[in-house]
Each structure stands twice: as structure tokens, then as C-alpha cells.
Scaffold this active site. Sequence first.
Site, PDB file in Angstrom:
ATOM      1  N   PRO A   1       0.773  -1.246   0.000  1.00 30.76           N
ATOM      2  CA  PRO A   1       0.000   0.000   0.000  1.00 30.76           C
ATOM      3  C   PRO A   1       0.804   1.295   0.000  1.00 30.76           C
ATOM      4  O   PRO A   1       0.792   2.059   0.969  1.00 30.76           O
ATOM      5  CB  PRO A   1      -0.831  -0.133   1.277  1.00 30.76           C
ATOM      6  CG  PRO A   1       0.050  -0.917   2.197  1.00 30.76           C
ATOM      7  CD  PRO A   1       0.753  -1.912   1.313  1.00 30.76           C
ATOM      8  N   CYS A   2       1.467   1.592  -1.109  1.00 29.29           N
ATOM      9  CA  CYS A   2       2.239   2.832  -1.193  1.00 29.29           C
ATOM     10  C   CYS A   2       1.339   4.069  -1.100  1.00 29.29           C
ATOM     11  O   CYS A   2       1.823   5.156  -0.783  1.00 29.29           O
ATOM     12  CB  CYS A   2       3.097   2.853  -2.449  1.00 29.29           C
ATOM     13  SG  CYS A   2       2.223   2.527  -3.979  1.00 29.29           S
TER      14      CYS A   2
END
Length: 184
Positions: free
Chosen positions: A148-149
Site C-alpha cells: 500500500p504505497c
Amino acid sequence: MDSHGQDEQRVVWAVVGTEIGPLMLAATRDGLVNVVFHASDAVRDRALERLAARLGGKPVEDPDSPLLAEPIRQLRAYFAGERHAFDLSLDWSLISGFNRQVLRALASGVPYGTVVGYGDLAGRVGQPGGAQAVGAAMGANPLPVVVPCHRVVESGGGIGGFGGGLETKRKLLALEGVLPEPLF
């Protein structure tokens, strides 16, 4: 077998419609290897060329592949608000070194509905002052959404950059309750 007597890495792929637009998912026998935003024909074709060059062999479109079944199911559940964590085998072969270290720390240490600053994440991997390097690692993430950047933000409260575009980042953060839903 390739010319060296080795099994080529079989890559299967499919495009899945989501609330943030079409995502191309690619997987190998080792796990999900790539998630690509805005998977129009041109974007998809460039991604497939990169996968072929990096992993060998021509990726095969196979939306019914068992290698893609669980990633597709879990992504649909995530976008429906029914899943807050991914439990998938991931093939990390498209990323290495510091970038892989940062992305693994992100995947395991920043849960749904939370955010972390670039500098804070750099500190977590033993590189205080490495905020820009963390930003580069986020930009190189071959597995966005699943790794989850979008949860990495500026320490001053800004949303930061995002390879999928800022509107996509806002939608993902709104889905997770970090930002309010847009009014229109």
C-alpha cells in the site's frame, strides 16, 4: 524450456475493473508479481513488454488462471470494503535491494486506515534521513494497492506523490477512511 534448459517463468495476467479504473494483475507460480493502474490497451501493452523483458517468456492472458483467482477475489473484497488486509503470495522478483526492504516494511507495518510519513518509513528500515529514497521506492512499487504505497504521505500533512495519480491516491485513502469521500 528456454535455450539454457531452464523453465521460463510463466506469467499470466488479466485486467480487472475496479472503482479506481482498470487494474492489470500479473502472477507467476511464486505469487502476484505486478499490479498496473489505468490498464488501457497502451498501458497494458507496455507493462506486458516490461514483464516479458524482466521475467522471460510472453505473458499469457488468462483471467481464469488459478494463479490469479485469489488476488482477484481479495482485490474485489478490498474495493467492496470487506477486506482490510491482503493475504497473498507475492513474487518480489521485480524489485530488489533497498526498495524491496522498504516495500516489505510498508506491507507488514502500515495497516489499513493508517498512514506513515516518508521519513518515518525511512527510519523504520534504518535509514533516517532517507525520505527521498523511500519516495523513489514507492515510485518503483510493482504491487501497488496490495503493497500500500498510497498510505505513505508527507510528514507536513501533504498527500505526497503517487504513480497512479493523486486522484487515485485520494480515492484509496477515502476508501480506507483516512480522507473524506469527495463531495462530487
